[in-house]
Design a protein around this motif. Structure first.
Motif, PDB file in Angstrom:
ATOM      1  N   CYS A  96      -5.796  -9.698  -8.255  1.00 47.35           N
ATOM      2  CA  CYS A  96      -5.969  -9.176  -9.613  1.00 47.35           C
ATOM      3  C   CYS A  96      -4.889  -8.164  -9.950  1.00 47.35           C
ATOM      4  N   SER A  97      -4.604  -8.058 -11.216  1.00 49.44           N
ATOM      5  CA  SER A  97      -3.686  -7.043 -11.731  1.00 49.44           C
ATOM      6  C   SER A  97      -4.349  -6.366 -12.924  1.00 49.44           C
ATOM      7  N   PHE A  98      -3.739  -5.318 -13.453  1.00 48.80           N
ATOM      8  CA  PHE A  98      -4.326  -4.575 -14.560  1.00 48.80           C
ATOM      9  C   PHE A  98      -4.415  -5.444 -15.813  1.00 48.80           C
ATOM     10  N   SER A  99      -5.552  -5.310 -16.526  1.00 49.81           N
ATOM     11  CA  SER A  99      -5.692  -6.022 -17.796  1.00 49.81           C
ATOM     12  C   SER A  99      -4.696  -5.500 -18.820  1.00 49.81           C
ATOM     13  N   ASN A 100      -4.377  -4.220 -18.759  1.00 47.61           N
ATOM     14  CA  ASN A 100      -3.385  -3.599 -19.624  1.00 47.61           C
ATOM     15  C   ASN A 100      -1.994  -4.019 -19.172  1.00 47.61           C
ATOM     16  N   ASN A 101      -1.282  -4.770 -20.001  1.00 49.40           N
ATOM     17  CA  ASN A 101       0.013  -5.306 -19.616  1.00 49.40           C
ATOM     18  C   ASN A 101       1.063  -4.231 -19.368  1.00 49.40           C
ATOM     19  N   THR A 102       0.806  -3.018 -19.841  1.00 49.95           N
ATOM     20  CA  THR A 102       1.800  -1.949 -19.665  1.00 49.95           C
ATOM     21  C   THR A 102       1.642  -1.227 -18.344  1.00 49.95           C
ATOM     22  N   LEU A 103       0.616  -1.606 -17.599  1.00 47.56           N
ATOM     23  CA  LEU A 103       0.393  -0.976 -16.307  1.00 47.56           C
ATOM     24  C   LEU A 103       0.692  -1.953 -15.172  1.00 47.56           C
ATOM     25  N   SER A 104       1.208  -1.435 -14.084  1.00 47.94           N
ATOM     26  CA  SER A 104       1.468  -2.253 -12.892  1.00 47.94           C
ATOM     27  C   SER A 104       1.309  -1.397 -11.648  1.00 47.94           C
ATOM     28  N   LEU A 105       1.087  -2.072 -10.553  1.00 53.52           N
ATOM     29  CA  LEU A 105       0.991  -1.368  -9.276  1.00 53.52           C
ATOM     30  C   LEU A 105       2.380  -0.942  -8.818  1.00 53.52           C
ATOM     31  N   PRO A 106       2.513   0.286  -8.347  1.00 50.99           N
ATOM     32  CA  PRO A 106       3.822   0.699  -7.817  1.00 50.99           C
ATOM     33  C   PRO A 106       4.102   0.009  -6.488  1.00 50.99           C
ATOM     34  N   GLU A 107       5.354  -0.122  -6.161  1.00 56.42           N
ATOM     35  CA  GLU A 107       5.727  -0.666  -4.863  1.00 56.42           C
ATOM     36  C   GLU A 107       5.539   0.412  -3.796  1.00 56.42           C
ATOM     37  N   SER A 108       4.963   0.044  -2.672  1.00 55.89           N
ATOM     38  CA  SER A 108       4.802   1.006  -1.591  1.00 55.89           C
ATOM     39  C   SER A 108       6.152   1.267  -0.941  1.00 55.89           C
ATOM     40  N   CYS A 109       6.243   2.364  -0.216  1.00 53.24           N
ATOM     41  CA  CYS A 109       7.493   2.713   0.436  1.00 53.24           C
ATOM     42  C   CYS A 109       7.210   3.165   1.855  1.00 53.24           C
ATOM     43  N   ASP A 110       8.258   3.398   2.605  1.00 54.25           N
ATOM     44  CA  ASP A 110       8.138   3.974   3.933  1.00 54.25           C
ATOM     45  C   ASP A 110       8.180   5.487   3.786  1.00 54.25           C
ATOM     46  N   LYS A 111       7.024   6.122   3.899  1.00 52.45           N
ATOM     47  CA  LYS A 111       6.977   7.565   3.642  1.00 52.45           C
ATOM     48  C   LYS A 111       7.714   8.365   4.702  1.00 52.45           C
ATOM     49  N   ALA A 112       8.035   7.731   5.805  1.00 50.52           N
ATOM     50  CA  ALA A 112       8.775   8.442   6.837  1.00 50.52           C
ATOM     51  C   ALA A 112      10.232   8.623   6.461  1.00 50.52           C
ATOM     52  N   THR A 113      10.747   7.728   5.604  1.00 51.68           N
ATOM     53  CA  THR A 113      12.171   7.804   5.246  1.00 51.68           C
ATOM     54  C   THR A 113      12.394   8.087   3.766  1.00 51.68           C
ATOM     55  N   SER A 114      11.383   7.855   2.912  1.00 51.40           N
ATOM     56  CA  SER A 114      11.551   8.065   1.477  1.00 51.40           C
ATOM     57  C   SER A 114      11.107   9.460   1.078  1.00 51.40           C
ATOM     58  N   PRO A 115      11.748  10.071   0.110  1.00 50.01           N
ATOM     59  CA  PRO A 115      11.334  11.408  -0.329  1.00 50.01           C
ATOM     60  C   PRO A 115      10.016  11.356  -1.061  1.00 50.01           C
ATOM     61  N   LYS A 116       9.236  12.418  -0.929  1.00 48.89           N
ATOM     62  CA  LYS A 116       7.972  12.498  -1.639  1.00 48.89           C
ATOM     63  C   LYS A 116       8.218  12.877  -3.095  1.00 48.89           C
ATOM     64  N   LEU A 117       7.363  12.327  -3.948  1.00 52.82           N
ATOM     65  CA  LEU A 117       7.474  12.612  -5.375  1.00 52.82           C
ATOM     66  C   LEU A 117       6.616  13.812  -5.712  1.00 52.82           C
ATOM     67  N   ASN A 118       7.185  14.795  -6.340  1.00 59.43           N
ATOM     68  CA  ASN A 118       6.477  16.032  -6.631  1.00 59.43           C
ATOM     69  C   ASN A 118       5.765  16.009  -7.977  1.00 59.43           C
ATOM     70  N   SER A 119       6.160  15.095  -8.828  1.00 61.93           N
ATOM     71  CA  SER A 119       5.562  15.063 -10.156  1.00 61.93           C
ATOM     72  C   SER A 119       4.498  13.995 -10.217  1.00 61.93           C
ATOM     73  N   SER A 120       3.361  14.335 -10.776  1.00 63.45           N
ATOM     74  CA  SER A 120       2.294  13.355 -10.942  1.00 63.45           C
ATOM     75  C   SER A 120       2.254  12.809 -12.352  1.00 63.45           C
TER      76      SER A 120
END
Length: 792
Positions: A251-275
């Protein structure tokens, strides 16, 4: 086309083990066996799979009756075995140890590793999807915990599916199965591509499922795809979601403007500070996710806003569940599975939230197509077992010129010079031919005698490379020619099994014949079993019984030339420092000269172990060895000879004076009374359970059935000992002849007056009726040991 090295169950066309499951090779790839192990190479010669490095060189590759593929060194030690590296299947009798795991295939048509695995911990069986726990074996209602002892291994056999603790072989967790099992049935434990663990039984040419778990299909963490909602085994989408139009799964979001983010390797990718770039879509009350049941929260005592901040700052986070009462925060990281519907809202107050990003539909990432391939599997190696045929498929197509000219040049050859017929002939490969001077030097001119037997005397020797060997000087071959002798040596020398003494070489010079064997440091079983030292522990006795059975089963069915040992007894069962069992003197009957081979058709063997058919001119078959094995098994149980003088005061004695006892009859009587522990050597009192004793006694008595056709094969004996075949019930009417032998043995007229008094072998030439009574018992006499032994 893709090719694999596999072990194959031929009757059901089932692959039970695969070496290179993730790296198939083309038809120009190669399979290589060398002193360093097994290697599989692609068409460029690049290794794609291999066994690890070993401290000693590989001598042979063997496929055991159990389905275990092993590499052994020159002294018979196992360097590597496939049982230690299972893929997606555990076969009957295989020990699946703590810390190991089996991994399901990607699909029925793609045998490479998928996302599901099953592993064994010290307390439970663990089910995982993408390394995330989603189920435990003890959650199944058919799993019963009997003990708090740590689990050592899992085994599936004729009685079911058990988690066992060692030492002691105590069943810690038992999976209850109530199905009737036939003696010809064969069981396996397998993890399916969807993560279900099944215990399947092959019976009447069909697979039957005796056990499957999780029983609830919605326990499968990816049953309905990503974000799919599973309820009562049916798939739909949670409120606010729809079937993903791009993949038509999950399943995906019924709202076409929303999508699931791609996961990342948190060991090598920087953390996002803004929510601010993320929004969270609530799944609603009554929905569950498997993860919170098997993980600890990343934080407790916090509100939903704090959970959002934690998830937003972690690029690997795809959503979270928040406990409204506890304030616990559980992260969903890296992979998103299916959602389940729950009616237990009172006990489960967790709310789920899925992370989303604003994007246009055109920016959504297409999903990867699923790999699929047709997998031809080919190969041929036959393996006899009880009711089945395992084949090792390692014919890797078109392996070009596996033997190079250099390898051919280094291949050892045996040249036998026949002064009798002026002929020369050679045998490729082992065993090695030694000169007579080599034998003299190795044995120090025959200075250290370590044993003797019907065929000759055995001496200890040391080869130039410091290898210790046992050299048997053959004295019972008459005028047998060197060429004929060499041909038989080739047959025997090419028989390799971990439970058979290895023939390392031979010497044929003039009329003298020598056989050079690997040296077994502890000598023969009779020294340890009947000696004055500490008693063998029960597990050691069981291992000796099992190893001996495996060796005999291989002689009867596993090698190209069927061999009947004809002299199974403790003196021919050898032990090394590790108490590993190896049968000796196998195949020596093939070396009898023509004039002596005629005697073979009438009688051969050792008094006390001879089967009744020797005395009735009936056909001699592999079941003759089965009878002798049964006699040896009884001696293992009691720790003394079957025909014995029991001192007064011994638990087996019936009075104040010495008692003469014929133990096979005593075993039959105690079996009928259910008093199995009375048969166990007294020095083991309190260290053997009645079930352990009962199992070995029943197997032994079944081997002693008077009718050879009603005795189990040695392959069946192995299966019964391993637990892959239910233990047969001895038939008293087939054992009545033991009552007569026992009575004759204990009669006063047979008692004698001294240590050298004649002791009957337990066999005589005489008719016996169906009740076990003899006809005119005074009309025949016992044979002497010389008569019974024949050309020993």
């Amino acid at each position: 086309m893709s090719f694999y090295l596999v072990i194959y169950h031929s009757l059901s066309h089932t692959v039970v083990w695969t070496a290179n499951r993730n790296d198939p090779i083309s038809e120009s790839g190669q399979f290589r066996l060398s002193v360093t192990g097994i290697g599989i190479y692609d068409d460029s010669g690049v290794p794609v799979w291999s066994t690890p490095e070993f401290e000693s060189g590989v001598d042979s590759l063997q496929l055991l009756d159990s389905g275990n593929l092993v590499l052994v060194n020159r002294v018979g030690d196992i360097l590597w075995q496939s049982f230690d590296y299972p893929t997606d299947t555990i076969v009957s009798g295989q020990r699946f140890r703590v810390g190991g795991s089996i991994i399901g295939s990607k699909s029925d048509s793609d045998i490479s590793e998928g996302d599901y695995s099953f592993s064994v911990s010290s307390s439970d069986g663990i089910f995982q999807w993408k390394k995330l726990t989603y189920f435990r074996l003890l959650m199944d209602l058919k799993s019963v915990k009997n003990s708090n002892r740590p689990v050592s291994y899992v085994v599936v056999n004729g009685s079911g599916f058990d988690m066992v603790s060692d030492p002691g072989s105590e069943v810690v967790v038992q999976v209850i199965m109530t199905t009737d099992v036939k003696s010809t049935d064969f069981r396996i434990l397998k993890i399916l591509p969807d993560g279900t663990i099944v215990v399947n039984r092959y019976t009447d040419k069909n697979w039957v499922t005796d056990f499957a778990t999780p029983a609830d299909s919605c326990r499968d963490p990816y049953r309905c795809g990503k974000l799919g909602l599973c309820a009562a085994g049916k798939c739909s989408c949670p409120h606010g979601f729809r079937v993903d139009p791009k993949t038509n799964t999950g399943c995906s979001f019924s709202n076409n403007t929303l999508s699931l983010p791609e996961s990342c390797d948190k060991a090598t990718s920087p953390k996002l500070n803004s929510s601010g770039e993320y929004v969270y879509v609530e799944l609603g009350i009554g929905t569950k996710y498997f993860l919170p049941d098997f993980t600890t929260p990343v934080k407790t005592g916090v509100d939903i806003s704090t959970c959002e901040d934690i998830c937003s700052s972690d690029c690997s986070c795809l959503g979270f569940f928040h406990g409204r009462t506890s304030g616990s925060c559980y992260m969903i990281e890296n992979d998103m599975g299916s959602i389940t519907s729950s009616s237990e809202t009172k006990d489960d107050d967790k709310l789920g939230f899925i992370k989303a990003i604003h994007s246009s539909p055109s920016h959504q990432s297409p999903s990867n197509s699923t790999k699929s391939s047709d997998i031809p599997i080919a190969g041929l190696i036959l393996l006899p077992t009880s009711g089945m045929l395992l084949i090792l498929l390692f014919v890797i197509c078109m392996c070009r010129r596996i033997l190079s000219n250099k390898a051919k040049a280094s291949r050892k050859k045996l040249i036998i010079d026949s002064s009798e017929d002026l002929e020369m002939f050679s045998i490729a490969g082992l065993p090695v031919r030694f000169d007579h001077d080599d034998i003299l030097i190795a044995t120090g001119n025959f200075s250290v005698r370590i044993g003797s037997g019907g065929f000759g005397t055995v001496y200890k020797g040391i080869l130039p490379d410091k290898t210790v060997v046992a050299v048997k000087k053959i004295t019972a071959l008459g005028s047998k020619g060197k060429k004929e002798f060499g041909t038989e040596i080739e047959i025997i020398g090419n028989i390799h099994h971990v439970n058979l003494v290895k023939l390392k070489g031979f010497c044929a010079q003039g009329r003298e014949r020598f056989l050079v064997y690997e040296y077994m440091s502890k000598g023969s079983l009779d020294r340890t079993l009947f000696g004055t030292g500490p008693p063998l522990e029960w597990q050691e006795r069981f291992d000796i019984a099992l190893g001996t059975a495996r060796g005999l089963a291989y002689l009867h069915n596993g090698c190209e030339h069927k061999i009947i040992h004809c002299d199974v007894k403790p003196e021919n069962i050898l032990l090394n420092d590790n108490m590993q069992v190896k049968i000796s003197d196998f195949g020596l009957s093939k070396l009898l000269s023509p004039e002596q081979s005629g005697l073979f058709t009438t009688m051969r063997g050792t008094r006390g172990y001879l089967a009744p058919e020797w005395l009735t001119n009936a056909a001699i078959s592999d079941k003759t060895d089965v009878y002798s094995y049964g006699m040896v098994l009884l001696e293992l149980i009691q720790g003394q000879k079957n025909c014995a003088h029991v001192p007064a005061g011994n638990p087996t004695s019936t009075g104040l004076t010495e008692t003469r006892i014929y133990f096979p009859l005593h075993a039959l009587e105690m079996h009928e009374a259910g008093r199995y522990l009375d048969l166990v050597e007294p020095r083991l009192e309190g260290r053997v359970t009645i079930e352990e004793a009962k199992k070995l006694v029943k197997v032994a008595l079944c081997c002693l059935h008077e009718d050879p056709s009603l005795r189990p094969s040695m392959a069946n004996v192995v299966a019964m000992l391993e637990g892959t075949l239910p233990v047969w019930e001895p038939q008293s009417d087939l054992l009545n002849f033991l009552r007569f032998y026992g009575r004759r043995f204990t009669e006063p007229s047979m008692a004698g007056t001294g240590a050298d008094a004649e002791v009957p072998s337990g066999f005589m030439i005489a008719p016996i009726d169906s009740s076990g009574s003899s006809v005119s018992p005074n009309s025949f006499s016992y044979m002497s040991s010389q008569q019974v032994s024949g050309p020993r």
